[in-house]
Design a protein around this motif. Structure first.
Motif, PDB file in Angstrom:
ATOM      1  N   THR A  55       0.843  -1.197   0.000  1.00  0.00           N
ATOM      2  CA  THR A  55       0.000   0.000   0.000  1.00  0.00           C
ATOM      3  C   THR A  55       0.873   1.239   0.000  1.00  0.00           C
ATOM      4  O   THR A  55       2.001   1.230   0.485  1.00  0.00           O
ATOM      5  CB  THR A  55      -0.943   0.055   1.216  1.00  0.00           C
ATOM      6  N   ASP A  56       0.344   2.297  -0.550  1.00  0.00           N
ATOM      7  CA  ASP A  56       0.992   3.599  -0.554  1.00  0.00           C
ATOM      8  C   ASP A  56      -0.112   4.615  -0.313  1.00  0.00           C
ATOM      9  O   ASP A  56      -0.795   5.030  -1.227  1.00  0.00           O
ATOM     10  CB  ASP A  56       1.691   3.856  -1.884  1.00  0.00           C
ATOM     11  N   PHE A  62      -3.363   8.922   0.258  1.00  0.00           N
ATOM     12  CA  PHE A  62      -2.760   9.663  -0.840  1.00  0.00           C
ATOM     13  C   PHE A  62      -3.275  11.094  -0.955  1.00  0.00           C
ATOM     14  O   PHE A  62      -3.338  11.668  -2.032  1.00  0.00           O
ATOM     15  CB  PHE A  62      -2.943   8.923  -2.170  1.00  0.00           C
TER      16      PHE A  62
END
Length: 135
Positions: A74-75, A78
């Protein structure tokens, strides 16, 4: 009939005319905006052109397959990225021209000061299967 996706952006699209972020609107301005959106959807329900719609929260995450036996990557959240989707509406209309007409009307939703936003909406047709060619 052809289905189209109307995407409303928090940001990432060209700036609207009434470009005051929603988090700076008065509660009655938010109520008026949501009322406009609901009335628009109700009118399209009556014509049979409405399919579905949903507002989205600004938080979220990018998710990617991590590989065999590994957890997803996951990033996020955002919120710092340039493009966030605020919501979407799916319509089913007779022509591209009708989809453009409806997107233009939706762009007039009121914002700060009760004035129309004139926001840019992304209009995307659903991908359909190509016609079958028979000999």
């Amino acid at each position: 009939m052809a289905k189209y996706l109307l995407l409303k952006h928090y940001r990432g699209a060209p700036a609207s005319v009434n470009d005051v972020p929603m988090d700076r609107w008065a509660p009655e301005e938010i109520t008026a905006h949501i009322g406009y959106m609901n009335d628009f959807a109700d009118r399209l329900r009556e014509t049979g052109e409405y399919v579905d719609s949903q507002a989205l929260a600004p938080e979220g995450a990018w998710v990617q397959y991590g590989g065999e036996g590994r957890p997803p990557v996951t990033d996020g959240p955002f919120a710092e990225t340039k493009d966030l989707i605020a919501g979407w509406m799916v319509i089913d209309v007779d022509s591209h021209d009708r989809a453009v007409e409806l997107a233009g009307e939706l762009s007039a939703a009121p914002g700060a000061g009760g004035e129309p936003i004139h926001e840019w909406l992304e209009l995307r047709p659903f991908l359909t299967e190509p016609p079958t060619v028979t000999e």
